[in-house]
Design a protein around this motif. Structure first.
Motif, mmCIF file in Angstrom:
data_model
loop_
_atom_site.group_PDB
_atom_site.id
_atom_site.type_symbol
_atom_site.label_atom_id
_atom_site.label_comp_id
_atom_site.label_asym_id
_atom_site.label_seq_id
_atom_site.Cartn_x
_atom_site.Cartn_y
_atom_site.Cartn_z
ATOM 1 N N ASN A 173 15.504 38.559 65.038
ATOM 2 C CA ASN A 173 14.903 39.006 63.782
ATOM 3 C C ASN A 173 15.685 38.454 62.580
ATOM 4 O O ASN A 173 15.094 38.007 61.591
ATOM 5 N N THR A 219 20.654 42.322 54.354
ATOM 6 C CA THR A 219 20.162 43.329 55.300
ATOM 7 C C THR A 219 21.166 43.526 56.421
ATOM 8 O O THR A 219 21.686 42.560 56.979
ATOM 9 N N ARG A 260 8.842 48.725 52.504
ATOM 10 C CA ARG A 260 8.679 48.402 53.921
ATOM 11 C C ARG A 260 9.745 49.042 54.790
ATOM 12 O O ARG A 260 9.595 49.085 56.011
ATOM 13 N N LEU A 261 10.812 49.520 54.182
ATOM 14 C CA LEU A 261 11.914 50.076 54.975
ATOM 15 C C LEU A 261 11.478 51.271 55.813
ATOM 16 O O LEU A 261 11.940 51.452 56.940
ATOM 17 N N ILE A 295 14.802 43.293 52.727
ATOM 18 C CA ILE A 295 13.569 43.983 53.077
ATOM 19 C C ILE A 295 13.167 44.845 51.886
ATOM 20 O O ILE A 295 13.943 45.689 51.447
ATOM 21 N N SER A 316 5.056 46.256 62.860
ATOM 22 C CA SER A 316 5.326 46.488 61.428
ATOM 23 C C SER A 316 5.485 45.156 60.713
ATOM 24 O O SER A 316 6.585 44.703 60.431
ATOM 25 N N ILE A 354 9.876 50.044 59.054
ATOM 26 C CA ILE A 354 10.486 48.903 59.730
ATOM 27 C C ILE A 354 10.655 49.135 61.220
ATOM 28 O O ILE A 354 10.662 48.201 62.016
#
Length: 398
Positions: free
Chosen positions: A302, A386, A338-339, A334, A347, A342
């Motif tokens: 990711n 992140t 959207r957190l 991010i 997603s 996640i």
């Protein structure tokens, strides 16, 4: 009294019984009218049925009790949609000769129609007594109309709640069927895929030209990719249907080696040689090493796919007497909106460019963490990038 069996009437009684304010409403009507019997009745073209009662008169009606419709004034109220209120029947110009006060020995009476918000007639809010009353009929009419409107609103709320519960139950059934379908599909795809892999290996032994070797190489890599997708689907189904991804706890002193192998695989497959690794894992750890390797592979993949390629990926892993901690950091960010999702399956942001995989990697990683009684969290800002953090406690030896 015969047992009530009509499903529509039973449903109406149940609706009224679920309204917690009904007892207080009936007590209020009794208080303002001075009546010793108050009730909410379901009135149809053929029946009068008590749905809720407040009785200190000894009238004897309980929820489910019925009166002959033609002996009541409520049938007239149903047809005219007009309330009827009088304080002294024997002195009233109309109701002194009406059959209802004579049949039931009534002197004071108030009955207000109850309508649902969509205009459908439900029944009446009633108050009766064998003694004359001294209330102001206009005041009682306005007060009881307000309470009848309140009951109608409650009924609409109950209808909406019941429909929402039905829709939710249906959605759960559809979701369960979908997850079961995914599980069966993932399982059944394994057999033909295995046949393809075996056939490709057999053909590779007889391949003579460079083109044949290249095509068989594409088939082999496609099989490996499909195997990974199927495993992701099966892990997703296990997490949704089986209460979590199953793990096999073992006491291992080679977890660090397994995690280093994952780093090497991601470097080779993603072309990211800039993975900065610091590991401090010594001694034995009780875990499922294969699943933790899968968790790390998902996090690193990711990071390689979504992170800023100009910023190195950082992996930190440390095992102490308090547990195991792993962090994977990259330069990506991010967005805040959207957190929250996640760690949900599939997603991906709408409009996002197609990427390899099903969007299950982070979800599966979080399920593996949960199966180890651990957590997987994320922190992301434009300034720091992140960082995914996996933490698990010391687990009991198997």
């Amino acid at each position: 009294m015969p047992e009530l069996t009509d499903p529509d009437l039973l449903r109406s009684i149940a609706e009224i019984s679920r309204i917690q304010a009904v007892p207080r409403i009936l007590e209020t009507v009794a208080h303002i009218t001075g009546s010793r019997f108050t009730a909410i009745a379901r009135v149809t073209e053929t029946t009068w049925t008590a749905c809720a009662t407040h009785d200190t008169l000894g009238f004897g009606l309980v929820p489910g009790g019925q009166l002959v419709l033609e002996t009541t004034i409520c049938d007239e109220i149903r047809q005219s949609a007009t309330a009827v209120v009088f304080a002294h029947a024997s002195q009233h110009p109309i109701y002194s000769t009406h059959h209802t006060p004579r049949i039931y020995g009534l002197e004071s009476y108030a009955s207000i129609p109850i309508f649902r918000p969509d205009g459908r007639f439900f029944g009446t809010l009633c108050a009766i007594d064998s003694a004359p009353a001294s209330f102001d009929e206009v005041h009682i009419l306005r007060s009881m109309e307000l309470l009848a409107e309140l009951v109608g609103t409650y009924l609409d709320t109950e209808d909406r709640l019941a429909q929402a519960q039905t829709d939710l139950s249906q959605a759960h059934r559809v979701a369960d069927l979908r997850d079961q379908f995914i599980a069966v599909l993932g399982h059944d795809l394994r057999s033909p895929l295995q046949s393809i892999a075996v056939a490709a290996e057999a053909l590779e032994m007889d391949a003579t030209s460079e083109r044949q070797q290249r095509l068989l190489g594409h088939i082999a890599s496609g099989v490996v990719r499909m195997e990974g997708l199927i495993e992701d689907v099966l892990d997703f189904a296990r997490g949704r249907l089986g209460g979590g991804i199953p793990i096999l706890l073992t006491r291992t002193d080679t977890l660090g080696t397994a995690l280093q192998a994952v780093v090497a695989e991601v470097i080779a497959s993603r072309g990211r040689a800039d993975i900065d690794v610091v590991m401090q894992i010594e001694g034995e750890v009780v875990c499922d090493p294969n699943r933790l390797a899968q968790l790390l592979a998902n996090l690193l993949t990711n990071a390689a796919q979504h992170g800023d390629p100009s910023t190195a990926i950082a992996l930190r892993a440390c095992a102490t007497a308090d547990g195991l901690t792993m962090t994977v950091s990259n330069g990506g960010h991010i967005p805040e909106n959207r957190l929250a999702d996640i760690f949900s399956p599939f997603s991906r942001e709408k409009g996002e460019l197609p990427r390899p995989g099903l969007g299950l990697g982070i979800y599966i990683a979080s399920e593996i963490a949960r199966s180890h009684d651990g957590t997987l969290s994320v922190d992301s800002t434009p300034q720091t990038g992140t960082c995914f953090t996996f933490q698990m406690p010391v687990l009991a030896a198997p």
